[in-house]
Motif scaffolding. Sequence first.
Motif, PDB file in Angstrom:
ATOM      1  N   GLU A  78     128.237  68.912  69.460  1.00  6.04           N
ATOM      2  CA  GLU A  78     126.960  68.283  69.131  1.00  6.04           C
ATOM      3  C   GLU A  78     127.244  66.911  68.541  1.00  6.04           C
ATOM      4  O   GLU A  78     128.138  66.764  67.691  1.00  6.04           O
ATOM      5  CB  GLU A  78     126.163  69.130  68.147  1.00  6.04           C
ATOM      6  CG  GLU A  78     125.745  70.491  68.687  1.00  6.04           C
ATOM      7  CD  GLU A  78     124.922  70.425  69.964  1.00  6.04           C
ATOM      8  OE1 GLU A  78     124.198  69.421  70.154  1.00  6.04           O
ATOM      9  OE2 GLU A  78     125.004  71.359  70.771  1.00  6.04           O
ATOM     10  N   THR A  79     126.499  65.929  69.006  1.00  5.82           N
ATOM     11  CA  THR A  79     126.722  64.549  68.588  1.00  5.82           C
ATOM     12  C   THR A  79     125.442  63.938  68.030  1.00  5.82           C
ATOM     13  O   THR A  79     124.333  64.351  68.383  1.00  5.82           O
ATOM     14  CB  THR A  79     127.219  63.700  69.772  1.00  5.82           C
ATOM     15  OG1 THR A  79     126.186  63.622  70.769  1.00  5.82           O
ATOM     16  CG2 THR A  79     128.468  64.314  70.396  1.00  5.82           C
ATOM     17  N   VAL A  80     125.603  62.958  67.168  1.00 11.09           N
ATOM     18  CA  VAL A  80     124.472  62.219  66.604  1.00 11.09           C
ATOM     19  C   VAL A  80     124.814  60.732  66.640  1.00 11.09           C
ATOM     20  O   VAL A  80     125.957  60.355  66.907  1.00 11.09           O
ATOM     21  CB  VAL A  80     124.176  62.653  65.152  1.00 11.09           C
ATOM     22  CG1 VAL A  80     123.812  64.139  65.086  1.00 11.09           C
ATOM     23  CG2 VAL A  80     125.342  62.348  64.216  1.00 11.09           C
TER      24      VAL A  80
ATOM     25  N   GLN B 126     117.955  55.499  67.967  1.00 12.83           N
ATOM     26  CA  GLN B 126     117.728  56.808  67.371  1.00 12.83           C
ATOM     27  C   GLN B 126     117.738  57.910  68.424  1.00 12.83           C
ATOM     28  O   GLN B 126     118.261  59.000  68.200  1.00 12.83           O
ATOM     29  CB  GLN B 126     116.399  56.812  66.620  1.00 12.83           C
ATOM     30  CG  GLN B 126     116.160  58.045  65.770  1.00 12.83           C
ATOM     31  CD  GLN B 126     114.939  57.882  64.886  1.00 12.83           C
ATOM     32  OE1 GLN B 126     113.919  57.324  65.290  1.00 12.83           O
ATOM     33  NE2 GLN B 126     115.033  58.377  63.662  1.00 12.83           N
ATOM     34  N   ASP B 127     117.181  57.612  69.614  1.00 14.90           N
ATOM     35  CA  ASP B 127     117.044  58.626  70.660  1.00 14.90           C
ATOM     36  C   ASP B 127     118.282  58.789  71.530  1.00 14.90           C
ATOM     37  O   ASP B 127     118.582  59.890  72.003  1.00 14.90           O
ATOM     38  CB  ASP B 127     115.852  58.277  71.572  1.00 14.90           C
ATOM     39  CG  ASP B 127     114.510  58.369  70.859  1.00 14.90           C
ATOM     40  OD1 ASP B 127     114.449  59.028  69.807  1.00 14.90           O
ATOM     41  OD2 ASP B 127     113.547  57.770  71.361  1.00 14.90           O
ATOM     42  N   ARG B 128     119.040  57.697  71.741  1.00 13.26           N
ATOM     43  CA  ARG B 128     120.072  57.730  72.783  1.00 13.26           C
ATOM     44  C   ARG B 128     121.491  57.394  72.340  1.00 13.26           C
ATOM     45  O   ARG B 128     122.441  57.649  73.072  1.00 13.26           O
ATOM     46  CB  ARG B 128     119.675  56.767  73.919  1.00 13.26           C
ATOM     47  CG  ARG B 128     118.298  57.046  74.545  1.00 13.26           C
ATOM     48  CD  ARG B 128     118.245  58.377  75.282  1.00 13.26           C
ATOM     49  NE  ARG B 128     119.154  58.391  76.400  1.00 13.26           N
ATOM     50  CZ  ARG B 128     118.875  57.855  77.606  1.00 13.26           C
ATOM     51  NH1 ARG B 128     117.707  57.267  77.813  1.00 13.26           N
ATOM     52  NH2 ARG B 128     119.754  57.918  78.579  1.00 13.26           N
ATOM     53  N   ALA B 129     121.657  56.827  71.175  1.00  8.11           N
ATOM     54  CA  ALA B 129     123.003  56.397  70.758  1.00  8.11           C
ATOM     55  C   ALA B 129     123.992  57.550  70.706  1.00  8.11           C
ATOM     56  O   ALA B 129     125.189  57.375  70.953  1.00  8.11           O
ATOM     57  CB  ALA B 129     122.935  55.693  69.399  1.00  8.11           C
TER      58      ALA B 129
ATOM     59  N   GLY C 118     118.797  69.407  72.248  1.00 14.17           N
ATOM     60  CA  GLY C 118     119.665  68.268  71.993  1.00 14.17           C
ATOM     61  C   GLY C 118     118.956  67.052  71.413  1.00 14.17           C
ATOM     62  O   GLY C 118     119.536  66.315  70.609  1.00 14.17           O
ATOM     63  N   SER C 119     117.700  66.860  71.800  1.00 18.88           N
ATOM     64  CA  SER C 119     116.959  65.694  71.322  1.00 18.88           C
ATOM     65  C   SER C 119     116.619  65.794  69.839  1.00 18.88           C
ATOM     66  O   SER C 119     116.263  64.797  69.206  1.00 18.88           O
ATOM     67  CB  SER C 119     115.670  65.532  72.135  1.00 18.88           C
ATOM     68  OG  SER C 119     114.779  66.608  71.894  1.00 18.88           O
ATOM     69  N   MET C 120     116.732  66.992  69.266  1.00 17.95           N
ATOM     70  CA  MET C 120     116.362  67.200  67.865  1.00 17.95           C
ATOM     71  C   MET C 120     117.558  67.186  66.919  1.00 17.95           C
ATOM     72  O   MET C 120     117.396  67.170  65.703  1.00 17.95           O
ATOM     73  CB  MET C 120     115.626  68.541  67.722  1.00 17.95           C
ATOM     74  CG  MET C 120     114.342  68.643  68.510  1.00 17.95           C
ATOM     75  SD  MET C 120     113.730  70.359  68.599  1.00 17.95           S
ATOM     76  CE  MET C 120     113.472  70.719  66.859  1.00 17.95           C
ATOM     77  N   VAL C 121     118.779  67.201  67.477  1.00 15.13           N
ATOM     78  CA  VAL C 121     119.968  67.329  66.639  1.00 15.13           C
ATOM     79  C   VAL C 121     120.091  66.167  65.651  1.00 15.13           C
ATOM     80  O   VAL C 121     120.425  66.371  64.472  1.00 15.13           O
ATOM     81  CB  VAL C 121     121.241  67.445  67.503  1.00 15.13           C
ATOM     82  CG1 VAL C 121     122.507  67.339  66.648  1.00 15.13           C
ATOM     83  CG2 VAL C 121     121.241  68.759  68.272  1.00 15.13           C
ATOM     84  N   GLY C 122     119.822  64.952  66.099  1.00 14.92           N
ATOM     85  CA  GLY C 122     119.913  63.794  65.212  1.00 14.92           C
ATOM     86  C   GLY C 122     118.977  63.908  64.027  1.00 14.92           C
ATOM     87  O   GLY C 122     119.367  63.624  62.882  1.00 14.92           O
TER      88      GLY C 122
ATOM     89  N   ASP D 211     124.274  73.572  59.149  1.00 14.91           N
ATOM     90  CA  ASP D 211     124.393  74.978  59.543  1.00 14.91           C
ATOM     91  C   ASP D 211     123.486  75.301  60.728  1.00 14.91           C
ATOM     92  O   ASP D 211     123.857  76.085  61.608  1.00 14.91           O
ATOM     93  CB  ASP D 211     124.059  75.893  58.367  1.00 14.91           C
ATOM     94  CG  ASP D 211     125.145  75.906  57.311  1.00 14.91           C
ATOM     95  OD1 ASP D 211     126.328  75.733  57.678  1.00 14.91           O
ATOM     96  OD2 ASP D 211     124.821  76.071  56.121  1.00 14.91           O
ATOM     97  N   ARG D 212     122.306  74.723  60.742  1.00 15.05           N
ATOM     98  CA  ARG D 212     121.382  74.951  61.870  1.00 15.05           C
ATOM     99  C   ARG D 212     121.956  74.378  63.154  1.00 15.05           C
ATOM    100  O   ARG D 212     121.850  74.976  64.221  1.00 15.05           O
ATOM    101  CB  ARG D 212     120.023  74.320  61.551  1.00 15.05           C
ATOM    102  CG  ARG D 212     118.940  74.653  62.571  1.00 15.05           C
ATOM    103  CD  ARG D 212     117.636  73.982  62.195  1.00 15.05           C
ATOM    104  NE  ARG D 212     116.585  74.265  63.181  1.00 15.05           N
ATOM    105  CZ  ARG D 212     115.425  73.635  63.220  1.00 15.05           C
ATOM    106  NH1 ARG D 212     115.148  72.672  62.324  1.00 15.05           N
ATOM    107  NH2 ARG D 212     114.530  73.940  64.150  1.00 15.05           N
ATOM    108  N   ILE D 213     122.594  73.217  63.051  1.00 10.91           N
ATOM    109  CA  ILE D 213     123.222  72.601  64.220  1.00 10.91           C
ATOM    110  C   ILE D 213     124.367  73.472  64.724  1.00 10.91           C
ATOM    111  O   ILE D 213     124.517  73.692  65.927  1.00 10.91           O
ATOM    112  CB  ILE D 213     123.711  71.181  63.880  1.00 10.91           C
ATOM    113  CG1 ILE D 213     122.513  70.267  63.591  1.00 10.91           C
ATOM    114  CG2 ILE D 213     124.564  70.613  65.009  1.00 10.91           C
ATOM    115  CD1 ILE D 213     122.891  68.901  63.049  1.00 10.91           C
TER     116      ILE D 213
END
Length: 249
Positions: free
Chosen positions: A16-18, A59-62, A199-203, A213-215
């Motif tokens: 998972e990435t942010v 915020q959405d794509r980086a 995936g769109s909510m991880v950031g 922990d949720r991630i």
Amino acid sequence: MLEQIDIANVLFLDIETVSGHAAFTDLHEDLQALWAHKARSVLKTTDEISEEDLAASYQDRAAIFAEFGKIVCISVGAVHRDKDKRLKVRLKSFASADEGEVLSGFAELLAQYYNNPMKYFLCGHNIKEFDIPYVCRRMIVNNMTFPKMLDIAGKKPWETKHLLDTMELWKFGDRKSYTSLKLLAATLGFPSPKDDIDGSMVGRVFWEDDDIDRIAHYCEKDVLATAQLFLRFQLAPLLEEDQIDHVGR
């Protein structure tokens, strides 16, 4: 080929990435200019992009670009057989706001238990296009030595057979489209990995909620779904709930 692979020699994984920073304005001005250039291709435009749109695109794509994002979680699943020869999977996550900690934990696991690409395999969904290149690039950023399983720069395709990509396997030579793990779960009849966040909510969960922990829990679901998909490719029974062990992080 897959039916000849012992699943106990396969390490399943997902990352998972942010974005590297919470906001576009937190970037150094040089990186702001470089993201402004990158955003034109991301947004598919040659027009001037407003500050508001630059901030939103960052915020959405980086997170999907290793040069602008970072890894906050690597989850793995290791399969073994119990005394009754029944398959069990152990799920574990390396998750932290400190990317170096995440990468070093994962690298140590590979070096200790999966140090032979001729015997062991890494398996994930779209790992050849995303997870593995991203991990390798971020290891370079963090000035880290590659474990043998990730020392793939310049290797020929037949030298990286230890990388098993379930999305590539599903294509059967069809190069036209991307097939999500969620769709394959529905098609092949195993639980969907996407029943909490996507995936769109991880950031947001990372930067705003500070809920690593949720991630990690979400990432482990992807790992489990990939293992189930692998079993379907082998025409083997799916794992039941009592065959799944969450080790934690």
